[in-house]
Scaffold this active site. Sequence first.
Site, PDB file in Angstrom:
ATOM      1  N   SER A 216       0.848  -1.189   0.000  1.00  0.00           N
ATOM      2  CA  SER A 216       0.000   0.000   0.000  1.00  0.00           C
ATOM      3  C   SER A 216       0.885   1.242   0.000  1.00  0.00           C
ATOM      4  CB  SER A 216      -0.901   0.016   1.241  1.00  0.00           C
ATOM      5  OG  SER A 216      -1.829  -1.035   1.200  1.00  0.00           O
ATOM      6  N   GLY A 218      -0.355   4.395   0.141  1.00  0.00           N
ATOM      7  CA  GLY A 218      -1.196   5.501   0.559  1.00  0.00           C
ATOM      8  C   GLY A 218      -2.011   6.044  -0.606  1.00  0.00           C
ATOM      9  N   GLY A 221      -1.767   4.592  -4.297  1.00  0.00           N
ATOM     10  CA  GLY A 221      -2.303   3.315  -4.749  1.00  0.00           C
ATOM     11  C   GLY A 221      -1.531   2.118  -4.259  1.00  0.00           C
ATOM     12  N   GLY A 247      -6.716   0.381   4.106  1.00  0.00           N
ATOM     13  CA  GLY A 247      -5.897  -0.804   3.845  1.00  0.00           C
ATOM     14  C   GLY A 247      -6.670  -2.095   4.031  1.00  0.00           C
ATOM     15  N   ASP A 248      -7.596  -2.110   4.993  1.00  0.00           N
ATOM     16  CA  ASP A 248      -8.419  -3.304   5.221  1.00  0.00           C
ATOM     17  C   ASP A 248      -9.344  -3.548   4.036  1.00  0.00           C
ATOM     18  OD1 ASP A 248      -7.178  -3.257   7.707  1.00  0.00           O
ATOM     19  OD2 ASP A 248      -8.841  -2.178   8.639  1.00  0.00           O
TER      20      ASP A 248
END
Length: 308
Positions: A216, A218, A221, A247-248
């Site tokens: 990830s 941020g 992408g 992120g989940d």
Amino acid sequence: MILTVTLNTALDLTYTVPELAPHTAHRVTEVTERPGGKGVNVARVLAALGHEAVITGFAGGPTGDVLRDLLAPLPVRDALVPISGSTRRTVAVVDSATGDATQFSEPGPAVAQAEWAALVTAYEELLDGAGAVALCGSLPRGIHVGAYGELVRRARRAGVPVLLDTSGEPLRRGIAARPDLVKPNADELAALTGSREPLRAARDARRRGAHAVVASLGPDGLLAVTPDGTWAAAPPARVAGNPTGAGDSAVAGLLSALVEGASWPERLARATALSAATVHAPAAGEFDQARYDELLTRVTVTEPATAA
């Protein structure tokens, strides 16, 4: 069925204030209370995408009771293991003027060896019907640092694809057990490998044992380094809002696309769109459906020029 494991579940409290300013008193305009922890958020997004999702991990004490009460009406199955300690709380303070969030996370309860053994037994039984499993978040006190490595190995023996989303030493130990996929953020990847260059770091993480790595980045992408190729996925524009749970949602996108047999570019597009749509939602474990549908058509997936 997709199984998510959250060893350090939480009761998530979100306070909304007109403007967050240090060293001052604040009048809270809205309070929300939701079941939390990374794997719980993943399961809620999976259910919203139409997948059967089962949650296991630990829950205990009065806070754990509230968490399970809040899970009851949701379209996820609660397979949490009871413990004597009390489930932690997290508090997010959202500045409504900017949309930014400040989060405070409690450390979590101490877990006894017998409680860990009960979790492992429940986990192995649940693996029998799982199409994929996600191991998510921090370890509560009392759980040995190699716990995720043990759970990765048990999933591999059962022939169930396993995604690992944690950090620090649990990530280092877990990745050595050869999970099918790890999903660190840029800081976690740098801490693991010592490199701040995402592509180099992701390749290093694969050499350490991960079959595939999705990092990830941020608002920029996702970056994926896999046996089938290397891709970068980016939303059409930076999105402002509450990044908690983004992120989940990316994990849910990756898992749902995996069990559906989608290609890697399709997996990354879904994960990126879900992540961005979550930033627009009021709380983790939710996403803006209309925004997701629109973003999914506009995410760009490319092969980095330095992939060779």
